[in-house]
Design a protein around this motif. Structure first.
Motif, PDB file in Angstrom:
ATOM      1  N   ASP A 210      50.745 -18.855  61.350  1.00  0.00           N
ATOM      2  CA  ASP A 210      49.835 -19.327  62.409  1.00  0.00           C
ATOM      3  C   ASP A 210      48.455 -18.695  62.266  1.00  0.00           C
ATOM      4  O   ASP A 210      47.433 -19.374  62.340  1.00  0.00           O
TER       5      ASP A 210
ATOM      6  N   ARG B 122      57.485 -26.606  53.547  1.00  0.00           N
ATOM      7  CA  ARG B 122      56.625 -27.793  53.569  1.00  0.00           C
ATOM      8  C   ARG B 122      55.265 -27.459  54.180  1.00  0.00           C
ATOM      9  O   ARG B 122      54.228 -27.914  53.714  1.00  0.00           O
ATOM     10  N   ARG B 123      55.313 -26.656  55.206  1.00  0.00           N
ATOM     11  CA  ARG B 123      54.064 -26.255  55.866  1.00  0.00           C
ATOM     12  C   ARG B 123      53.189 -25.433  54.916  1.00  0.00           C
ATOM     13  O   ARG B 123      51.973 -25.629  54.848  1.00  0.00           O
TER      14      ARG B 123
ATOM     15  N   ASP C 233      61.344 -26.569  56.231  1.00  0.00           N
ATOM     16  CA  ASP C 233      60.195 -27.015  57.026  1.00  0.00           C
ATOM     17  C   ASP C 233      59.018 -26.050  56.892  1.00  0.00           C
ATOM     18  O   ASP C 233      57.858 -26.479  56.821  1.00  0.00           O
ATOM     19  N   VAL C 234      59.337 -24.759  56.864  1.00  0.00           N
ATOM     20  CA  VAL C 234      58.263 -23.777  56.713  1.00  0.00           C
ATOM     21  C   VAL C 234      57.655 -23.897  55.317  1.00  0.00           C
ATOM     22  O   VAL C 234      56.436 -23.806  55.149  1.00  0.00           O
TER      23      VAL C 234
ATOM     24  N   GLU D 200      46.527 -19.839  59.183  1.00  0.00           N
ATOM     25  CA  GLU D 200      46.032 -21.211  59.371  1.00  0.00           C
ATOM     26  C   GLU D 200      44.866 -21.239  60.347  1.00  0.00           C
ATOM     27  O   GLU D 200      43.841 -21.879  60.097  1.00  0.00           O
TER      28      GLU D 200
ATOM     29  N   LEU E 259      56.538 -16.804  61.439  1.00  0.00           N
ATOM     30  CA  LEU E 259      55.598 -17.905  61.680  1.00  0.00           C
ATOM     31  C   LEU E 259      54.285 -17.418  62.272  1.00  0.00           C
ATOM     32  O   LEU E 259      53.257 -18.099  62.154  1.00  0.00           O
TER      33      LEU E 259
ATOM     34  N   ASN F 204      49.281 -26.657  52.950  1.00  0.00           N
ATOM     35  CA  ASN F 204      48.007 -25.991  53.227  1.00  0.00           C
ATOM     36  C   ASN F 204      47.227 -25.814  51.926  1.00  0.00           C
ATOM     37  O   ASN F 204      47.685 -25.111  51.023  1.00  0.00           O
TER      38      ASN F 204
END
Ligand SMILES: [Zn+2]
Length: 307
Positions: free
Chosen positions: A130, A156-157, A153-154, A133, A126, A161
Protein backbone atom coordinates in the motif's frame (compact mmCIF):
# COMPACT_ATOMS: atom_id res chain seq x y z
CA UNK A 1 40.77 -9.97 1.57
CA UNK A 2 37.60 -9.08 3.31
CA UNK A 3 35.90 -11.33 5.80
CA UNK A 4 32.44 -12.39 4.85
CA UNK A 5 30.01 -11.28 7.50
CA UNK A 6 27.03 -13.52 8.18
CA UNK A 7 23.78 -11.85 7.39
CA UNK A 8 20.29 -12.26 8.65
CA UNK A 9 17.90 -14.38 6.61
CA UNK A 10 14.23 -14.95 7.08
CA UNK A 11 13.76 -18.41 8.44
CA UNK A 12 11.03 -20.33 10.16
CA UNK A 13 12.59 -22.44 12.84
CA UNK A 14 12.96 -21.41 16.44
CA UNK A 15 16.67 -22.17 16.39
CA UNK A 16 17.06 -19.89 13.46
CA UNK A 17 15.11 -17.17 15.21
CA UNK A 18 17.58 -17.31 18.04
CA UNK A 19 20.48 -17.28 15.62
CA UNK A 20 18.98 -14.37 13.73
CA UNK A 21 18.44 -12.43 16.94
CA UNK A 22 22.07 -12.92 17.82
CA UNK A 23 23.12 -11.75 14.40
CA UNK A 24 21.07 -8.60 14.68
CA UNK A 25 23.68 -7.31 17.09
CA UNK A 26 26.42 -7.69 14.51
CA UNK A 27 27.32 -4.39 12.89
CA UNK A 28 27.04 -4.50 9.13
CA UNK A 29 30.15 -3.10 7.49
CA UNK A 30 30.48 -1.99 3.92
CA UNK A 31 31.91 -5.05 2.32
CA UNK A 32 33.72 -3.87 -0.74
CA UNK A 33 35.58 -0.72 -1.68
CA UNK A 34 33.99 1.26 -4.47
CA UNK A 35 37.04 0.72 -6.61
CA UNK A 36 36.52 -3.01 -6.51
CA UNK A 37 33.48 -2.74 -8.74
CA UNK A 38 30.13 -4.14 -7.85
CA UNK A 39 30.37 -7.76 -8.86
CA UNK A 40 31.61 -9.94 -6.06
CA UNK A 41 32.77 -13.45 -6.70
CA UNK A 42 32.61 -15.42 -3.44
CA UNK A 43 35.68 -17.06 -2.00
CA UNK A 44 34.54 -20.51 -3.01
CA UNK A 45 34.19 -19.45 -6.61
CA UNK A 46 37.55 -17.74 -6.94
CA UNK A 47 40.20 -19.48 -8.90
CA UNK A 48 41.47 -19.91 -12.41
CA UNK A 49 38.05 -20.77 -13.75
CA UNK A 50 36.27 -17.84 -12.13
CA UNK A 51 35.07 -15.09 -14.41
CA UNK A 52 37.41 -12.14 -14.48
CA UNK A 53 35.15 -9.46 -15.85
CA UNK A 54 31.84 -8.30 -14.50
CA UNK A 55 28.78 -8.15 -16.63
CA UNK A 56 26.30 -5.36 -16.39
CA UNK A 57 22.92 -6.93 -16.83
CA UNK A 58 20.42 -4.29 -17.72
CA UNK A 59 17.99 -3.98 -20.53
CA UNK A 60 17.17 -0.35 -19.89
CA UNK A 61 20.57 1.17 -20.55
CA UNK A 62 22.58 0.88 -23.74
CA UNK A 63 24.59 -2.35 -23.44
CA UNK A 64 27.52 -0.83 -25.27
CA UNK A 65 28.17 1.52 -22.36
CA UNK A 66 29.13 -1.09 -19.83
CA UNK A 67 28.90 -4.67 -21.03
CA UNK A 68 32.22 -6.35 -21.74
CA UNK A 69 32.86 -7.80 -25.15
CA UNK A 70 31.24 -11.12 -25.68
CA UNK A 71 28.28 -10.37 -23.48
CA UNK A 72 25.12 -10.53 -25.54
CA UNK A 73 22.70 -7.66 -25.18
CA UNK A 74 20.35 -8.69 -22.42
CA UNK A 75 16.68 -8.54 -23.18
CA UNK A 76 15.71 -9.18 -19.58
CA UNK A 77 17.39 -7.43 -16.64
CA UNK A 78 19.82 -9.77 -14.92
CA UNK A 79 20.13 -12.14 -17.89
CA UNK A 80 23.62 -13.54 -18.34
CA UNK A 81 24.94 -16.00 -20.92
CA UNK A 82 23.67 -19.49 -20.00
CA UNK A 83 26.47 -21.88 -19.23
CA UNK A 84 28.65 -19.36 -17.45
CA UNK A 85 28.90 -19.07 -13.71
CA UNK A 86 26.39 -16.57 -12.39
CA UNK A 87 27.91 -13.27 -11.27
CA UNK A 88 27.23 -12.28 -7.67
CA UNK A 89 26.24 -8.68 -7.11
CA UNK A 90 26.18 -6.76 -3.85
CA UNK A 91 25.40 -3.29 -5.13
CA UNK A 92 25.49 -1.01 -8.15
CA UNK A 93 28.09 1.58 -9.08
CA UNK A 94 28.65 4.20 -6.38
CA UNK A 95 27.61 7.01 -8.66
CA UNK A 96 24.35 8.85 -9.03
CA UNK A 97 21.75 8.81 -6.29
CA UNK A 98 19.77 5.62 -6.83
CA UNK A 99 19.30 2.80 -4.33
CA UNK A 100 17.26 -0.41 -4.58
CA UNK A 101 14.65 -1.46 -2.06
CA UNK A 102 14.41 -5.24 -2.33
CA UNK A 103 11.76 -7.28 -0.54
CA UNK A 104 12.09 -11.02 -0.09
CA UNK A 105 8.94 -13.14 -0.03
CA UNK A 106 9.96 -16.31 1.76
CA UNK A 107 7.70 -19.34 2.05
CA UNK A 108 8.88 -22.58 3.59
CA UNK A 109 6.73 -25.64 4.22
CA UNK A 110 6.90 -24.77 7.92
CA UNK A 111 5.51 -21.32 7.18
CA UNK A 112 2.75 -22.78 5.02
CA UNK A 113 1.82 -25.10 7.86
CA UNK A 114 1.63 -22.13 10.19
CA UNK A 115 -0.86 -20.51 7.84
CA UNK A 116 -2.92 -23.65 7.41
CA UNK A 117 -3.14 -24.27 11.13
CA UNK A 118 -4.21 -20.71 11.74
CA UNK A 119 -1.19 -20.02 13.95
CA UNK A 120 -0.17 -17.24 11.58
CA UNK A 121 -2.49 -14.87 9.78
CA UNK A 122 -0.34 -13.59 6.94
CA UNK A 123 3.06 -13.72 5.34
CA UNK A 124 2.09 -11.00 2.87
CA UNK A 125 2.50 -7.52 4.29
CA UNK A 126 -0.02 -5.52 2.31
CA UNK A 127 0.76 -2.36 4.27
CA UNK A 128 4.17 -2.32 2.62
CA UNK A 129 2.64 -2.62 -0.82
CA UNK A 130 0.00 0.00 0.00
CA UNK A 131 2.69 2.45 1.03
CA UNK A 132 4.90 1.81 -1.99
CA UNK A 133 1.93 2.25 -4.30
CA UNK A 134 0.64 5.36 -2.54
CA UNK A 135 4.06 7.02 -2.56
CA UNK A 136 4.90 5.70 -6.04
CA UNK A 137 8.10 4.09 -4.82
CA UNK A 138 9.89 1.60 -7.09
CA UNK A 139 10.88 -1.72 -5.55
CA UNK A 140 12.02 -5.20 -6.46
CA UNK A 141 10.44 -8.35 -5.04
CA UNK A 142 12.33 -11.64 -4.69
CA UNK A 143 9.55 -14.20 -4.74
CA UNK A 144 9.57 -17.83 -3.72
CA UNK A 145 7.35 -20.05 -5.85
CA UNK A 146 5.41 -21.21 -2.82
CA UNK A 147 4.72 -17.62 -1.75
CA UNK A 148 3.37 -16.87 -5.22
CA UNK A 149 1.14 -19.93 -5.04
CA UNK A 150 -0.08 -18.87 -1.61
CA UNK A 151 -0.73 -15.29 -2.70
CA UNK A 152 -1.70 -15.22 -6.38
CA UNK A 153 -3.76 -12.05 -6.01
CA UNK A 154 -0.94 -10.20 -4.29
CA UNK A 155 1.46 -11.42 -6.94
CA UNK A 156 -0.88 -10.11 -9.64
CA UNK A 157 -0.87 -6.78 -7.87
CA UNK A 158 2.92 -6.69 -7.77
CA UNK A 159 3.19 -7.67 -11.42
CA UNK A 160 0.67 -5.03 -12.37
CA UNK A 161 2.73 -2.17 -10.95
CA UNK A 162 5.12 -0.72 -13.54
CA UNK A 163 7.45 0.41 -10.75
CA UNK A 164 7.92 -3.09 -9.37
CA UNK A 165 10.36 -5.69 -10.67
CA UNK A 166 9.92 -9.40 -9.98
CA UNK A 167 12.84 -11.69 -9.14
CA UNK A 168 13.47 -15.25 -7.99
CA UNK A 169 14.07 -16.44 -4.40
CA UNK A 170 13.80 -20.24 -5.03
CA UNK A 171 10.68 -22.35 -4.93
CA UNK A 172 10.49 -23.33 -1.28
CA UNK A 173 13.23 -21.35 0.47
CA UNK A 174 15.47 -24.34 1.09
CA UNK A 175 19.16 -24.02 1.94
CA UNK A 176 21.57 -24.24 -1.00
CA UNK A 177 24.60 -24.81 1.27
CA UNK A 178 25.20 -27.31 4.06
CA UNK A 179 24.88 -24.81 6.89
CA UNK A 180 22.39 -22.03 6.31
CA UNK A 181 20.70 -20.84 9.47
CA UNK A 182 19.00 -24.16 10.08
CA UNK A 183 16.97 -24.12 6.87
CA UNK A 184 16.19 -27.58 5.45
CA UNK A 185 18.59 -28.36 2.64
CA UNK A 186 17.85 -28.93 -1.02
CA UNK A 187 19.62 -31.80 -2.79
CA UNK A 188 22.32 -30.60 -5.15
CA UNK A 189 20.75 -32.42 -8.09
CA UNK A 190 17.49 -30.54 -7.53
CA UNK A 191 18.89 -27.01 -7.38
CA UNK A 192 18.71 -26.10 -11.05
CA UNK A 193 15.16 -27.39 -11.48
CA UNK A 194 14.01 -25.62 -8.32
CA UNK A 195 15.16 -22.24 -9.55
CA UNK A 196 13.93 -22.87 -13.10
CA UNK A 197 10.52 -23.85 -11.77
CA UNK A 198 10.34 -20.62 -9.78
CA UNK A 199 11.05 -18.56 -12.89
CA UNK A 200 8.18 -20.40 -14.58
CA UNK A 201 5.80 -19.77 -11.69
CA UNK A 202 6.63 -16.06 -11.59
CA UNK A 203 6.65 -15.66 -15.39
CA UNK A 204 2.98 -16.54 -15.57
CA UNK A 205 2.18 -13.20 -13.95
CA UNK A 206 3.93 -11.00 -16.50
CA UNK A 207 4.94 -7.53 -15.43
CA UNK A 208 8.58 -6.59 -15.11
CA UNK A 209 10.26 -9.98 -15.16
CA UNK A 210 13.99 -10.31 -14.46
CA UNK A 211 16.71 -12.94 -14.23
CA UNK A 212 17.77 -11.73 -10.79
CA UNK A 213 18.06 -14.44 -8.17
CA UNK A 214 18.69 -14.37 -4.43
CA UNK A 215 19.65 -17.41 -2.36
CA UNK A 216 17.77 -18.09 0.88
CA UNK A 217 19.84 -16.70 3.71
CA UNK A 218 22.21 -15.41 0.99
CA UNK A 219 23.93 -18.78 1.41
CA UNK A 220 25.86 -19.91 -1.64
CA UNK A 221 29.02 -21.76 -2.51
CA UNK A 222 30.72 -23.05 -5.63
CA UNK A 223 28.26 -25.90 -6.11
CA UNK A 224 25.23 -23.67 -5.69
CA UNK A 225 26.55 -21.17 -8.22
CA UNK A 226 27.41 -23.97 -10.63
CA UNK A 227 23.83 -25.22 -10.39
CA UNK A 228 22.60 -21.83 -11.62
CA UNK A 229 24.91 -21.69 -14.62
CA UNK A 230 22.41 -23.18 -17.12
CA UNK A 231 19.81 -20.59 -16.16
CA UNK A 232 21.60 -17.39 -17.15
CA UNK A 233 20.94 -15.41 -13.99
CA UNK A 234 22.55 -12.73 -11.86
CA UNK A 235 22.81 -13.52 -8.16
CA UNK A 236 21.94 -10.50 -6.04
CA UNK A 237 22.99 -10.46 -2.41
CA UNK A 238 22.88 -6.83 -1.26
CA UNK A 239 25.08 -4.50 0.76
CA UNK A 240 22.58 -3.17 3.32
CA UNK A 241 20.94 -5.74 5.59
CA UNK A 242 17.95 -4.25 7.35
CA UNK A 243 17.72 -7.06 9.88
CA UNK A 244 13.95 -6.92 9.68
CA UNK A 245 13.29 -10.63 10.29
CA UNK A 246 11.75 -11.03 13.73
CA UNK A 247 12.42 -7.40 14.63
CA UNK A 248 10.69 -6.30 17.82
CA UNK A 249 10.83 -2.60 17.00
CA UNK A 250 11.00 -0.56 13.81
CA UNK A 251 13.87 1.59 15.07
CA UNK A 252 16.76 -0.88 14.64
CA UNK A 253 15.44 -1.75 11.18
CA UNK A 254 15.54 1.91 10.19
CA UNK A 255 18.99 2.37 11.69
CA UNK A 256 20.40 -0.72 9.93
CA UNK A 257 18.83 0.34 6.64
CA UNK A 258 20.26 3.85 6.73
CA UNK A 259 23.66 3.21 8.32
CA UNK A 260 26.05 2.75 5.46
CA UNK A 261 23.52 3.23 2.68
CA UNK A 262 25.20 4.85 -0.32
CA UNK A 263 24.49 5.44 -3.99
CA UNK A 264 24.10 2.04 -5.62
CA UNK A 265 23.10 0.28 -2.41
CA UNK A 266 20.82 -2.74 -2.45
CA UNK A 267 18.76 -2.83 0.75
CA UNK A 268 17.41 -6.21 1.87
CA UNK A 269 13.96 -6.17 3.45
CA UNK A 270 11.13 -8.69 3.77
CA UNK A 271 7.47 -8.57 2.85
CA UNK A 272 6.60 -11.56 5.01
CA UNK A 273 4.60 -9.78 7.73
CA UNK A 274 4.42 -12.40 10.51
CA UNK A 275 8.14 -13.09 10.20
CA UNK A 276 9.09 -9.45 9.69
CA UNK A 277 6.40 -7.60 11.60
CA UNK A 278 8.05 -4.19 11.87
CA UNK A 279 8.97 -3.61 8.24
CA UNK A 280 5.85 -1.64 7.35
CA UNK A 281 6.38 0.64 10.35
CA UNK A 282 10.04 1.10 9.48
CA UNK A 283 9.48 1.81 5.81
CA UNK A 284 8.20 5.42 6.05
CA UNK A 285 11.23 6.29 8.18
CA UNK A 286 13.56 4.54 5.76
CA UNK A 287 12.05 6.47 2.85
CA UNK A 288 12.38 9.75 4.75
CA UNK A 289 15.97 8.96 5.67
CA UNK A 290 16.87 8.16 2.09
CA UNK A 291 15.33 11.42 0.93
CA UNK A 292 17.32 13.33 3.58
CA UNK A 293 20.47 11.77 2.17
CA UNK A 294 19.51 12.70 -1.37
CA UNK A 295 19.01 9.05 -2.29
CA UNK A 296 16.16 7.86 -4.45
CA UNK A 297 14.70 4.34 -4.65
CA UNK A 298 14.78 2.80 -8.13
CA UNK A 299 14.14 -0.62 -9.64
CA UNK A 300 17.08 -2.97 -9.14
CA UNK A 301 17.91 -3.04 -12.85
CA UNK A 302 18.38 0.73 -12.84
CA UNK A 303 20.52 0.67 -9.72
CA UNK A 304 22.79 -2.04 -11.08
CA UNK A 305 22.94 -0.51 -14.53
CA UNK A 306 23.87 3.03 -13.63
CA UNK A 307 27.33 4.35 -14.23
ZN1 LIG B 1 14.61 -15.37 2.16
Amino acid sequence: MHVKIPRVPLVATLAAVVAAAALLAVPIPLRAPASAGFIRIPEAARGPAAPTAPTTPNATTPPASAAPEGTPAATVPGATPPGTRAPVVDHGPRTGNKVALTFDADMTDAMRNQLRSGAVRSYANLKIIDLLERERVPATFFLTGKWVEQYPDVTRRLAGNPRFELANHTYGHLAFTPDCYGLPRIAEREMTADVARTFDVVAAYGGRQTRYFRFPGLCHDRKALAALAPLGVTVVDGDVVSGDPFAKSWRPVVRASLDGVRPGSVIILHVTEANAPMTDEALPHILAGLAERGLEPAPLSEVLGLG
